[in-house]
Design a protein around this motif. Structure first.
Motif, mmCIF file in Angstrom:
data_model
loop_
_atom_site.group_PDB
_atom_site.id
_atom_site.type_symbol
_atom_site.label_atom_id
_atom_site.label_comp_id
_atom_site.label_asym_id
_atom_site.label_seq_id
_atom_site.Cartn_x
_atom_site.Cartn_y
_atom_site.Cartn_z
ATOM 1 N N ALA A 30 -16.648 -10.762 5.938
ATOM 2 C CA ALA A 30 -15.910 -11.084 4.716
ATOM 3 C C ALA A 30 -16.623 -10.610 3.455
ATOM 4 N N ASN A 31 -17.937 -10.471 3.518
ATOM 5 C CA ASN A 31 -18.693 -10.046 2.340
ATOM 6 C C ASN A 31 -18.971 -8.540 2.311
ATOM 7 N N ALA A 32 -18.370 -7.765 3.198
ATOM 8 C CA ALA A 32 -18.596 -6.314 3.233
ATOM 9 C C ALA A 32 -18.018 -5.639 1.989
ATOM 10 N N ALA A 33 -18.692 -4.598 1.533
ATOM 11 C CA ALA A 33 -18.235 -3.857 0.357
ATOM 12 C C ALA A 33 -16.809 -3.359 0.528
ATOM 13 N N VAL A 34 -16.464 -2.878 1.728
ATOM 14 C CA VAL A 34 -15.120 -2.346 1.942
ATOM 15 C C VAL A 34 -14.054 -3.423 1.700
ATOM 16 N N TRP A 43 -14.872 5.837 -0.758
ATOM 17 C CA TRP A 43 -15.849 5.134 0.075
ATOM 18 C C TRP A 43 -15.370 5.193 1.520
ATOM 19 N N PRO A 44 -16.022 6.026 2.376
ATOM 20 C CA PRO A 44 -15.637 6.067 3.792
ATOM 21 C C PRO A 44 -16.436 5.053 4.610
ATOM 22 N N ARG A 78 -14.224 -5.888 -0.562
ATOM 23 C CA ARG A 78 -14.064 -5.961 -2.030
ATOM 24 C C ARG A 78 -13.234 -4.792 -2.537
ATOM 25 N N PHE A 79 -13.511 -3.599 -2.010
ATOM 26 C CA PHE A 79 -12.793 -2.416 -2.465
ATOM 27 C C PHE A 79 -11.314 -2.479 -2.097
ATOM 28 N N LEU A 80 -11.015 -2.947 -0.875
ATOM 29 C CA LEU A 80 -9.620 -3.026 -0.427
ATOM 30 C C LEU A 80 -8.848 -4.118 -1.159
ATOM 31 N N ARG A 81 -9.501 -5.179 -1.530
ATOM 32 C CA ARG A 81 -8.817 -6.224 -2.308
ATOM 33 C C ARG A 81 -8.404 -5.672 -3.676
ATOM 34 N N ARG A 82 -9.222 -4.815 -4.228
ATOM 35 C CA ARG A 82 -8.940 -4.228 -5.542
ATOM 36 C C ARG A 82 -7.899 -3.126 -5.450
ATOM 37 N N GLU A 83 -8.009 -2.281 -4.410
ATOM 38 C CA GLU A 83 -7.099 -1.136 -4.229
ATOM 39 C C GLU A 83 -6.796 -0.997 -2.741
ATOM 40 N N PRO A 84 -5.609 -1.419 -2.296
ATOM 41 C CA PRO A 84 -5.299 -1.430 -0.865
ATOM 42 C C PRO A 84 -4.863 -0.084 -0.269
ATOM 43 N N ALA A 85 -4.702 0.950 -1.087
ATOM 44 C CA ALA A 85 -4.319 2.267 -0.544
ATOM 45 C C ALA A 85 -5.505 2.870 0.208
ATOM 46 N N VAL A 86 -5.244 3.404 1.411
ATOM 47 C CA VAL A 86 -6.302 3.973 2.243
ATOM 48 C C VAL A 86 -5.875 5.299 2.844
ATOM 49 N N GLY A 87 -6.871 6.068 3.242
ATOM 50 C CA GLY A 87 -6.699 7.214 4.116
ATOM 51 C C GLY A 87 -7.466 6.896 5.390
ATOM 52 N N LEU A 113 -12.166 5.125 7.822
ATOM 53 C CA LEU A 113 -11.297 4.600 6.780
ATOM 54 C C LEU A 113 -11.871 4.984 5.429
ATOM 55 N N ALA A 114 -11.032 5.506 4.555
ATOM 56 C CA ALA A 114 -11.464 5.869 3.201
ATOM 57 C C ALA A 114 -10.712 5.009 2.196
ATOM 58 N N THR A 115 -11.462 4.380 1.311
ATOM 59 C CA THR A 115 -10.891 3.568 0.249
ATOM 60 C C THR A 115 -11.545 3.971 -1.066
ATOM 61 N N HIS A 116 -11.155 3.307 -2.139
ATOM 62 C CA HIS A 116 -11.689 3.633 -3.461
ATOM 63 C C HIS A 116 -12.640 2.546 -3.942
#
Length: 154
Positions: free
Chosen positions: A55-59, A36-37, A61-70, A26-29
């Motif tokens: 729940a405390n994983a970096a991914v 961030w893969p 936090r990143f997905l809450r901010r920007e939910p678009a993924v590859g 999964l790749a997020t921003h």
């Protein structure tokens, strides 16, 4: 609605996703815009990809901010085949660790291992990551590479 392109139709994609016990990549921003893969266990259910993570994983936090993924789910052994695509992730609590428990059973076979015990610990808070695919592109090099080159397909 998901757009399917490539070697497989929707039924073939679903069969692959049900059968394959390989992690989703999964790749997020990150907040700075860089990618961030991360690799997570998944299951395919009701047209979506479901994962669980702390729940405390970096991914998270990143997905809450920007939910678009590859994403990419593909074999590492010949003959290469798999899917990749884009979508939108939604984060929600994993009540009673139901998703996590299902993923542990899917990937490990049962919940009796030390890893499963650690992941299912009462003090660990889990979330569900549900990915709604927007587009899925599939490929299958079985004919080109020949099954005899590597009997493992998943």
């Amino acid at each position: 609605m998901t757009e399917f392109r490539g070697a497989w139709d929707e039924d073939d994609v679903e069969a692959f996703l049900q059968e394959a016990t390989i992690p989703i990549r999964l790749a997020t921003h990150r907040p700075d815009g860089s990618l961030w893969p991360v690799a997570l266990w998944y299951r395919y259910r009701d047209g979506a990809l479901e994962c669980a993570t702390g729940a405390n994983a970096a991914v998270v936090r990143f997905l809450r901010r920007e939910p678009a993924v590859g994403f990419d789910i593909s074999t590492n052994d010949v003959p290469y085949r798999g899917i990749r695509g884009t979508g939108t992730a939604e984060i929600a609590p994993d009540e009673d660790k139901a998703i996590l428990r299902a993923l542990i059973e899917r990937y490990l076979g049962d919940t009796d291992s030390p890893l499963a015990t650690r992941l299912l610990d009462d003090d660990r808070e889990e979330v569900r990551v549900r990915i709604e695919p927007r587009e899925i592109y599939s490929w299958d090099y079985s004919k080109r590479m020949g099954r005899e080159a590597g009997e493992k397909t998943v």
